[in-house]
Motif scaffolding. Sequence first.
Motif, PDB file in Angstrom:
ATOM      1  N   ARG A  44      -5.221   4.208 -12.044  1.00  0.00           N
ATOM      2  CA  ARG A  44      -4.855   5.519 -11.484  1.00  0.00           C
ATOM      3  C   ARG A  44      -3.669   6.128 -12.233  1.00  0.00           C
ATOM      4  NH1 ARG A  44      -3.166   5.396  -5.994  1.00  0.00           N
ATOM      5  NH2 ARG A  44      -2.663   3.207  -6.245  1.00  0.00           N
TER       6      ARG A  44
ATOM      7  N   GLY B 211       6.349  -0.507  -5.522  1.00  0.00           N
ATOM      8  CA  GLY B 211       5.155  -0.041  -6.227  1.00  0.00           C
ATOM      9  C   GLY B 211       5.021   1.470  -6.330  1.00  0.00           C
ATOM     10  N   ARG B 212       5.220   2.161  -5.199  1.00  0.00           N
ATOM     11  CA  ARG B 212       4.999   3.625  -5.206  1.00  0.00           C
ATOM     12  C   ARG B 212       5.981   4.351  -6.108  1.00  0.00           C
ATOM     13  NH1 ARG B 212       2.981   5.925   0.573  1.00  0.00           N
ATOM     14  NH2 ARG B 212       1.086   4.693   0.602  1.00  0.00           N
TER      15      ARG B 212
ATOM     16  N   MET C 209       8.940  -5.610  -6.504  1.00  0.00           N
ATOM     17  CA  MET C 209       8.598  -4.270  -7.009  1.00  0.00           C
ATOM     18  C   MET C 209       8.455  -3.255  -5.884  1.00  0.00           C
ATOM     19  SD  MET C 209       5.333  -3.296  -9.337  1.00  0.00           S
ATOM     20  CE  MET C 209       4.134  -3.484  -8.035  1.00  0.00           C
TER      21      MET C 209
ATOM     22  N   HIS D 100      -0.010   1.445 -21.698  1.00  0.00           N
ATOM     23  CA  HIS D 100       0.265   0.203 -20.975  1.00  0.00           C
ATOM     24  C   HIS D 100      -0.747   0.071 -19.848  1.00  0.00           C
ATOM     25  CE1 HIS D 100       2.026  -3.018 -18.888  1.00  0.00           C
ATOM     26  NE2 HIS D 100       2.560  -2.299 -17.929  1.00  0.00           N
TER      27      HIS D 100
ATOM     28  N   ARG E 242       0.852 -10.251  -1.567  1.00  0.00           N
ATOM     29  CA  ARG E 242      -0.392  -9.584  -1.990  1.00  0.00           C
ATOM     30  C   ARG E 242      -0.138  -8.285  -2.738  1.00  0.00           C
ATOM     31  NH1 ARG E 242      -3.099  -6.767   3.375  1.00  0.00           N
ATOM     32  NH2 ARG E 242      -1.345  -5.395   3.855  1.00  0.00           N
TER      33      ARG E 242
ATOM     34  N   ALA F 293      -1.362  -1.012 -16.548  1.00  0.00           N
ATOM     35  CA  ALA F 293      -0.818  -1.469 -15.268  1.00  0.00           C
ATOM     36  C   ALA F 293      -1.740  -1.089 -14.119  1.00  0.00           C
ATOM     37  CB  ALA F 293       0.566  -0.891 -15.033  1.00  0.00           C
ATOM     38  N   ASN F 294      -2.259   0.137 -14.160  1.00  0.00           N
ATOM     39  CA  ASN F 294      -3.040   0.643 -13.036  1.00  0.00           C
ATOM     40  C   ASN F 294      -3.907   1.794 -13.558  1.00  0.00           C
ATOM     41  OD1 ASN F 294      -3.868   2.178 -10.736  1.00  0.00           O
ATOM     42  ND2 ASN F 294      -2.244   1.220  -9.536  1.00  0.00           N
TER      43      ASN F 294
ATOM     44  N   THR G 214      -6.361  -9.974   1.012  1.00  0.00           N
ATOM     45  CA  THR G 214      -6.756  -8.826   0.196  1.00  0.00           C
ATOM     46  C   THR G 214      -8.263  -8.851   0.009  1.00  0.00           C
ATOM     47  OG1 THR G 214      -6.247  -7.617  -1.836  1.00  0.00           O
ATOM     48  CG2 THR G 214      -6.533  -9.985  -2.077  1.00  0.00           C
TER      49      THR G 214
ATOM     50  N   CYS H  74       7.550  -4.355 -19.852  1.00  0.00           N
ATOM     51  CA  CYS H  74       6.218  -3.897 -20.282  1.00  0.00           C
ATOM     52  C   CYS H  74       6.277  -2.957 -21.484  1.00  0.00           C
ATOM     53  CB  CYS H  74       5.503  -3.215 -19.130  1.00  0.00           C
ATOM     54  SG  CYS H  74       5.304  -4.290 -17.707  1.00  0.00           S
TER      55      CYS H  74
ATOM     56  N   ASN I  59      -2.271  -6.573 -15.574  1.00  0.00           N
ATOM     57  CA  ASN I  59      -1.060  -6.141 -16.283  1.00  0.00           C
ATOM     58  C   ASN I  59      -0.441  -7.356 -16.972  1.00  0.00           C
ATOM     59  OD1 ASN I  59       1.490  -5.337 -17.045  1.00  0.00           O
ATOM     60  ND2 ASN I  59       2.005  -4.353 -15.102  1.00  0.00           N
TER      61      ASN I  59
ATOM     62  N   ARG J 283      -7.522   0.566  -5.741  1.00  0.00           N
ATOM     63  CA  ARG J 283      -6.104   0.940  -5.903  1.00  0.00           C
ATOM     64  C   ARG J 283      -5.585   0.706  -7.311  1.00  0.00           C
ATOM     65  NH1 ARG J 283      -5.726   4.476  -2.747  1.00  0.00           N
ATOM     66  NH2 ARG J 283      -3.459   4.507  -2.954  1.00  0.00           N
TER      67      ARG J 283
HETATM   68  O1  UT7 Z   1       4.251  -2.592 -15.554  1.00  0.00           O
HETATM   69  C1  UT7 Z   1       4.786  -1.983 -14.424  1.00  0.00           C
HETATM   70  C2  UT7 Z   1       4.285  -2.720 -13.237  1.00  0.00           C
HETATM   71  N1  UT7 Z   1       4.071  -2.062 -12.036  1.00  0.00           N
HETATM   72  C3  UT7 Z   1       3.227  -1.037 -11.794  1.00  0.00           C
HETATM   73  O2  UT7 Z   1       2.685  -0.410 -12.623  1.00  0.00           O
HETATM   74  C4  UT7 Z   1       2.972  -0.760 -10.356  1.00  0.00           C
HETATM   75  C5  UT7 Z   1       2.806   0.673 -10.043  1.00  0.00           C
HETATM   76  N2  UT7 Z   1       2.356   0.801  -8.688  1.00  0.00           N
HETATM   77  C6  UT7 Z   1       1.068   0.559  -8.328  1.00  0.00           C
HETATM   78  O3  UT7 Z   1       0.233   0.243  -9.155  1.00  0.00           O
HETATM   79  C7  UT7 Z   1       0.713   0.769  -6.893  1.00  0.00           C
HETATM   80  O4  UT7 Z   1       1.814   1.267  -6.182  1.00  0.00           O
HETATM   81  C8  UT7 Z   1       0.213  -0.545  -6.206  1.00  0.00           C
HETATM   82  C9  UT7 Z   1      -1.151  -0.922  -6.750  1.00  0.00           C
HETATM   83  C10 UT7 Z   1       1.205  -1.668  -6.422  1.00  0.00           C
HETATM   84  C11 UT7 Z   1       0.069  -0.333  -4.698  1.00  0.00           C
HETATM   85  O5  UT7 Z   1      -0.804   0.754  -4.443  1.00  0.00           O
HETATM   86  P1  UT7 Z   1      -0.383   1.882  -3.411  1.00  0.00           P
HETATM   87  O6  UT7 Z   1      -1.515   2.789  -3.328  1.00  0.00           O
HETATM   88  O7  UT7 Z   1       0.919   2.454  -3.878  1.00  0.00           O
HETATM   89  O8  UT7 Z   1      -0.239   1.081  -2.055  1.00  0.00           O
HETATM   90  P2  UT7 Z   1       1.033   0.859  -1.130  1.00  0.00           P
HETATM   91  O9  UT7 Z   1       2.000  -0.057  -1.780  1.00  0.00           O
HETATM   92  O10 UT7 Z   1       1.541   2.179  -0.658  1.00  0.00           O
HETATM   93  O11 UT7 Z   1       0.353   0.097   0.078  1.00  0.00           O
HETATM   94  C12 UT7 Z   1      -0.661   0.720   0.873  1.00  0.00           C
HETATM   95  C13 UT7 Z   1      -1.169  -0.308   1.872  1.00  0.00           C
HETATM   96  C14 UT7 Z   1      -0.051  -1.029   2.606  1.00  0.00           C
HETATM   97  O12 UT7 Z   1      -0.487  -1.230   3.944  1.00  0.00           O
HETATM   98  P3  UT7 Z   1       0.034  -0.272   5.136  1.00  0.00           P
HETATM   99  O13 UT7 Z   1       1.535  -0.426   5.119  1.00  0.00           O
HETATM  100  O14 UT7 Z   1      -0.416   1.099   4.755  1.00  0.00           O
HETATM  101  O15 UT7 Z   1      -0.635  -0.854   6.322  1.00  0.00           O
HETATM  102  C15 UT7 Z   1       0.039  -2.365   1.925  1.00  0.00           C
HETATM  103  O16 UT7 Z   1       0.504  -3.385   2.773  1.00  0.00           O
HETATM  104  O17 UT7 Z   1      -1.911  -1.327   1.166  1.00  0.00           O
HETATM  105  C16 UT7 Z   1      -1.400  -2.617   1.555  1.00  0.00           C
HETATM  106  N3  UT7 Z   1      -1.575  -3.530   0.448  1.00  0.00           N
HETATM  107  C17 UT7 Z   1      -2.690  -4.259   0.265  1.00  0.00           C
HETATM  108  N4  UT7 Z   1      -3.823  -4.344   0.959  1.00  0.00           N
HETATM  109  C18 UT7 Z   1      -4.772  -5.185   0.517  1.00  0.00           C
HETATM  110  C19 UT7 Z   1      -0.711  -3.792  -0.566  1.00  0.00           C
HETATM  111  N5  UT7 Z   1      -1.243  -4.693  -1.404  1.00  0.00           N
HETATM  112  C20 UT7 Z   1      -2.462  -4.998  -0.920  1.00  0.00           C
HETATM  113  C21 UT7 Z   1      -3.487  -5.851  -1.331  1.00  0.00           C
HETATM  114  N6  UT7 Z   1      -4.629  -5.914  -0.599  1.00  0.00           N
HETATM  115  N7  UT7 Z   1      -3.408  -6.605  -2.467  1.00  0.00           N
END
Ligand code: UT7
Length: 316
Positions: free
Chosen positions: A248, A208-209, A206, A243, A155, A245-246, A31, A116, A273, A39
């Motif tokens: 965005r 995530g999306r 999780m 809360h 990651r 978490a993110n 990462t 959470c 978080n 993100r």
């Molecule tokens: O308290 C409740 C807890 N949970 C939450 O609030 C989570 C809510 N969700 C989120 O915050 C977001 O969905 C995340 C931050 C977890 C992920 O962001 P995203 O924009 O939804 O990314 P994604 O999961 O769609 O992944 C996009 C890309 C993927 O690569 P490919 O498949 O497009 O090649 C992932 O493999 O980003 C990649 N990726 C990373 N890259 C670098 C995922 N984690 C990482 C990372 N570093 N740490």
Amino acid sequence: MSSPFIAILGTGAHSPAKVLTNHDLARLVDTTDEWIVTRTGIRERHIAGKNETTSQMAAAAARAALADAGVSAEQVDLIILATLTPDQPMPATACLVQHLLGVPARAACFDLNAACSGFLYALDTAWAMLGSGRYKHALVIGAEKMSSLVDWTDRSTCVLFGDGAGAAVLGPARGTAQILGARLYAEGAHAHLLCVPRGPKPVIQMKGREIFKNAVREMEDATREILEQHGLTAAQISCVIPHQANLRIIESLGQYLGLPPERFVVNLDRHGNTSAASIPLALDEARRSGRVRAGDTTLLVAFGAGLTYGSALVRW
Ligand code: UT7
């Protein structure tokens, strides 16, 4: 039903000394600081030491909250600890906190797991119990050692979480401050989206999306409903403590509610978080930095695994 004479009398927080930055994480998994900041908005998080427990962090936050409220441990007759990372399955970590603080045996002490949303679940429960007239001073604590449930090879989740504790003392209202309302929800049909399945080494899993989309919708619904119940508009809320978490998710919520970013308290850049600890940590920082002033109406709003979500309105 409202219990109009109960208020938050004081708050406190505690974070472990060790800080793990995004650059540190980039040495553990594939990462970058840039990806994590863009993100999520997270830059660093506190991580508890091997021997640093949820009960110790909770007790430290509770001591600060009692000092802030001017309430002694002897006066506490209820401790509700929101956590998904108890020291052990039993006894309840709240009982360990009771012992650490020297709270008398006549106090009721129990843990509550709403992930959470845990602090809001604990706040509403304590408010109802105090409102019954059978308890007078409650410690409502959110404390988590999330690092113990993180898969440090994944990651997509390990960059998100941190450890810490936040606490509030609830008691008979002084002046005009009071808890105005709270509303809790759960959607068990979505339980699989964020969970810690049983296994030799249980870790967070999780989607995530999906969580992201649900989070924005649920927090918006919980906000609109509680505002409507109390005849308030979003514009009348001086400060929102969501809360953490993110970033965005918080920005999207602001856009849907028509509220500017400066109306939201954000500290996830420094804490990540921290699950049930996230709202009380942010609340304590907001109060100590002067963002919450006498007469203000503050909205607390959360979502988390369950899926649970909820909101509360607090006047200061
Ligand atoms: O308290 C409740 C807890 N949970 C939450 O609030 C989570 C809510 N969700 C989120 O915050 C977001 O969905 C995340 C931050 C977890 C992920 O962001 P995203 O924009 O939804 O990314 P994604 O999961 O769609 O992944 C996009 C890309 C993927 O690569 P490919 O498949 O497009 O090649 C992932 O493999 O980003 C990649 N990726 C990373 N890259 C670098 C995922 N984690 C990482 C990372 N570093 N740490």
